[in-house]
Write an enzyme that holds these catalytic residues in place. Structure first.
Site, PDB file in Angstrom:
ATOM      1  N   GLU A 214       7.379 -23.530  15.012  1.00 14.51           N
ATOM      2  CA  GLU A 214       7.534 -22.511  16.041  1.00 14.51           C
ATOM      3  C   GLU A 214       6.947 -22.890  17.401  1.00 14.51           C
ATOM      4  O   GLU A 214       7.417 -22.395  18.428  1.00 14.51           O
ATOM      5  CB  GLU A 214       6.882 -21.206  15.557  1.00 14.51           C
ATOM      6  CG  GLU A 214       7.581 -20.542  14.395  1.00 14.51           C
ATOM      7  CD  GLU A 214       8.918 -19.933  14.800  1.00 14.51           C
ATOM      8  OE1 GLU A 214       9.028 -19.420  15.944  1.00 14.51           O
ATOM      9  OE2 GLU A 214       9.860 -19.995  13.984  1.00 14.51           O
TER      10      GLU A 214
ATOM     11  N   SER B  68      -4.674  24.345 -32.635  1.00 13.21           N
ATOM     12  CA  SER B  68      -5.731  23.889 -33.541  1.00 13.21           C
ATOM     13  C   SER B  68      -6.639  22.837 -32.955  1.00 13.21           C
ATOM     14  O   SER B  68      -7.614  22.448 -33.613  1.00 13.21           O
ATOM     15  CB  SER B  68      -5.101  23.339 -34.829  1.00 13.21           C
ATOM     16  OG  SER B  68      -4.596  24.387 -35.599  1.00 13.21           O
TER      17      SER B  68
END
Length: 799
Positions: free
Chosen positions: A195, A473
């Site tokens: 770049e 239960s």
């Protein structure tokens, strides 16, 4: 001599020309100086303004960084229940890759021997360094752990945790800040090679590059001339728009000049590496090379190979055009171009270049580890637990690290069990089934897995935390635990009456609960009444205990608010799976008060702990520990001989687990709470419309539990003998083990019945009744329950 007119006129004309020319020169100089003065008068203040902008925006580097949520680090220690499949699941979740085991973030398996190269990370108790480990598995356990090349075994070693979610602010930006020294050198130098080769020598702009670009543009070939500094300047960091105008370009150049003048090249590169746009996942923007590495490869930057680094550098030019998942051919061409630049600038040698060219792109099918939240129920619990200390606007985008207790392997097993089991239970005769599930560590109260829906990735209603359903239960063990707290009156061997019962509710109302099988079972041992979940016997015991004490107990242990009505004895209270997990944690932990927590701690952006939630629980009090042991023994009896006995047929007897089934009215809600030596899981199965499902606790929720624990490595449950006296009992007194018909029971030490001779075996009245033909064929009451008989709460008193 008189002058001639011609001579005079010519001389005068020259003087006039010289005068006119001089005037124009003076005017030009004046105008130039004036323009320059005006220009400088404008430019200098403007440059000062831009300099201030750069200082404010660039100097502070105030990016919006998401808060990251991590699973718990896997701690490998000798004796830990672990198999190869579970270890691989954990490594895969944390982004490890199979290889030679020498590169950081890789592992190699050779039979039961594993070589793992861990990454360093920060945990709630400080930094954990990277290690090369050798781990041996044998017999479903970790046999030993040592550092590679060392003979001495380690007591424990932690592997870096999997990232499980990100919490974002208004901007859906994924970014992980890194220092330049944390970035591979090839990525730093390779980026410049492709770049901006003159990055280290130019002043922020590259005049040579501009001229070259202009020449190529004139010949019809477009070439960019922007330096890395200019690219950074026009990025979102400094707020320059992307429109292609001379004004924008001029502003970009001025910004670049100021940035280069004010900051070191190293700082500029570091900012670029953290800011550069690298792709998109839906509404989630990927910024920075570290986030891109996770997004495309599921790897940390340090784990990247040259060809992967080249692909990242190539993507910088155009993340959309060179997206390797959507445009693989274009991405490969761009990667190969970057590799060529690497090779030309001698960053890689010939062998590396040729190897890299032949390599595949190597991107993951999915978007790496950057899914914002694929565990919505668990992350919902995390948010709830953090809300007290971290308001939502402070939690998001603050760059924090939330260290949770999630076990990726346990979570995966829980999700798989839900999917398989509910699919097998689906029927045209029952409404669509849903579920809520919480799985915890019995040693410390950490929440290891949460499932809030059968479609476990869907966001919305979290049934594990928010669903309030009758628990049935599941409350019975706590009724009996209160009874056992008075050992002079009750023991596991005590006889209780399971004949029809009627309770006066006042105002002429009576409650007549019955058993789910419609039968009475006469006189039965207390442990059997609990294991078989007999309603009538439980109500008799509960009324002697008093509903008020039951309400106080469940409030103390889990914060559950319940009206102290008789129906509470049979679970007439609506609660979530999470609340019931908190209640059962008391039993599973051996009587410790362990607040459940999904969050272990929060780390700041600097990696230091800001808040910890993983404090060790206080040891159990002696009385609590004994009570928990007795109920756990009854819970084990429930699995071997009671309503949870199908687990034995599933081959889970090896775990010696304890548990309790639960069913609400007409089979609307199916529950199971079960625990081993390492884990507790509470499961609810029902439907959102509260319709009948026809499922009992053992045929619905327990099937999910069984599917999890058939695969989850977990230690067998061992109940200690501290404070307990084991005796063989016949009828109501202790006897010898050789006495025919005698059973072995656990008593609170000092409260075992007196010794008596072995009588002629005669069944106690009522005990024989329950061994009917139904029991011989396994058709007894092993599917629960019961609680259906609980009446609606009585009306409020009339004024």
């Amino acid at each position: 001599m008189p002058r001639t007119p011609i001579d005079y006129d010519e001389d005068d004309s020259d003087q006039d020309g010289e005068s006119t020319s001089g005037q124009w020169k003076r005017r030009l100089v004046t105008w130039t100086l004036a323009a320059l003065g005006l220009g400088l008068g404008f430019l200098i203040p403007y440059m000062l303004y831009l300099n201030h902008e750069v200082s404010e925006r660039f100097g502070r580097l105030q990016w919006q960084v998401p808060t990251r949520v991590y699973a718990r680090p896997l701690e490998l220690r000798p004796g830990l229940a672990m198999d190869a499949g579970t270890l691989k699941t954990e490594l895969d979740a944390a982004g490890y890759h199979e290889g030679d085991g020498s590169r950081v973030g890789s592992y190699k398996r050779d039979g039961g021997r594993w070589r793992i190269s861990s990454r360093g990370f920060n945990d709630v108790d400080g930094a954990v360094r990277a290690r090369r480990l050798e781990v041996s598995l044998s017999g479903g356990r970790v046999a030993n752990v040592r550092e590679a090349g060392q003979k001495q075994a380690l007591k424990a070693a932690r592997l870096d945790p999997a990232r499980i979610a990100s919490l974002y602010g208004q901007k859906q930006e994924e970014r992980r800040l890194v220092r330049i020294e944390e970035v591979p050198e090839l990525l730093v130098t390779g980026l410049q090679a492709v770049e901006d080769r003159d990055f280290n020598s130019h002043i922020g702009i590259d005049f040579t590059g501009m001229i070259r670009a202009a020449f190529k543009s004139a010949t019809g070939r477009r070439q960019g001339a922007s330096t890395l500094t200019q690219q950074l300047a026009r990025s979102g960091l400094l707020g320059i728009g992307k429109e292609q105008t001379l004004r924008r370009k001029g502003k970009e150049i001025l910004y670049a000049l100021i940035i280069d003048a004010r900051y070191e090249k190293r700082d500029i590169l570091e900012a670029y590496l953290n800011q550069v746009y690298m792709g998109q996942r839906g509404s989630q923007a990927i910024h920075g090379v570290a986030a891109a590495s996770e997004f495309y490869f599921g790897r940390d930057l340090a784990d990247l190979k040259p060809e992967q680094i080249a692909l990242l550098v190539g993507i910088v030019k155009g993340p959309s055009a060179y997206d390797p998942r959507r445009n693989p051919e274009a991405a490969r061409a761009r990667r190969d171009f970057a590799l060529g630049e690497f090779h030309e600038t001698q960053l890689i040698d010939d062998a590396q270049y040729q190897t890299a060219l032949k390599a595949p792109l190597g991107v993951t099918k999915e978007a790496g580890t950057l899914a914002p939240n694929r565990f919505p129920a668990y992350i919902d619990l995390v948010r709830r637990q953090l809300a007290r200390d971290y308001p939502s606007d402070e939690l998001i985008s603050a760059g924090l690290s939330v260290m949770t207790a999630m076990s990726p392997s346990a979570q995966a097993l829980a999700e798989g069990a839900v999917t398989r089991t509910l699919k097998s239970l689906d029927s045209k005769r029952r409404p669509p089934l849903q579920t809520g599930l919480v799985l915890t560590d019995v040693h410390n109260g950490e929440v290891l897995a949460v499932v809030g829906s059968r479609h476990h990735t869907e966001h919305g209603f979290n049934r594990a935390v928010e669903a309030q359903r009758p628990v049935g239960s599941l409350l019975k063990p706590f009724v009996y635990m209160l009874a056992l707290a008075t050992p002079e009156r009750f023991s596991l061997a005590s006889y209780v009456d399971d004949s029809p019962v009627s309770v006066d509710l006042g105002r002429g109302k009576r409650w007549n609960p019955g058993n789910s099988d419609g039968r009475s079972h006469g006189t039965v041992r207390l442990i059997d009444a609990l294991a078989m979940s007999y309603n009538q016997a439980t109500v008799r015991v509960g009324m002697q205990v008093a509903p008020e004490r039951i309400a106080d107990l469940i409030h103390t242990l889990a914060g559950i608010q319940a009206e102290p009505r008789p129906s509470l004895i049979l679970g007439a209270v609506d609660q979530s799976p999470y609340a019931m997990a908190q209640l059962y944690q008391f039993l599973a932990s051996g009587g410790e008060i362990q607040p459940l927590h999904a969050v272990r701690g929060v780390l700041g952006a600097n990696g230091r702990a800001l808040k910890r939630y993983d404090t060790a629980p206080a040891p159990a009090q002696e009385g609590d520990a004994i009570a928990a042991r007795l109920i756990t023994l009854a819970g084990q009896h429930t699995v071997t001989s009671g309503t949870a006995s199908p687990l034995m047929r599933d081959g889970l007897g090896r775990l010696n687990s304890a548990g309790k089934t639960g069913t609400s009215n007409d089979g609307r809600d199916s529950w199971y709470a079960g625990w081993t030596g390492d884990h507790l899981a509470v499961v609810w199965v029902g439907n959102d419309q509260n319709k009948e499902t026809g499922l009992y606790g053992a045929t619905g929720a327990m099937r999910v539990w069984s599917s999890i624990f058939a695969r989850l490595p977990s230690a067998p449950l061992k109940v200690g003998d501290e404070g307990i006296d084991w005796q063989w009992v016949i009828n109501t007194h202790s006897t010898d083990a050789s006495c025919g018909g005698a059973r072995r029971f656990a008593f609170v030490k000092g409260f075992a019945p007196a010794y008596g001779p072995c009588p002629v075996a005669e069944p106690v009245e009522g005990e024989e009744e329950r061994r009917s033909w139904r029991d011989w064929f396994g058709l007894g009451d092993d599917d629960d329950d019961d609680d259906a008989q609980a009446p609606p709460p009585p009306p409020p008193p009339e004024p």
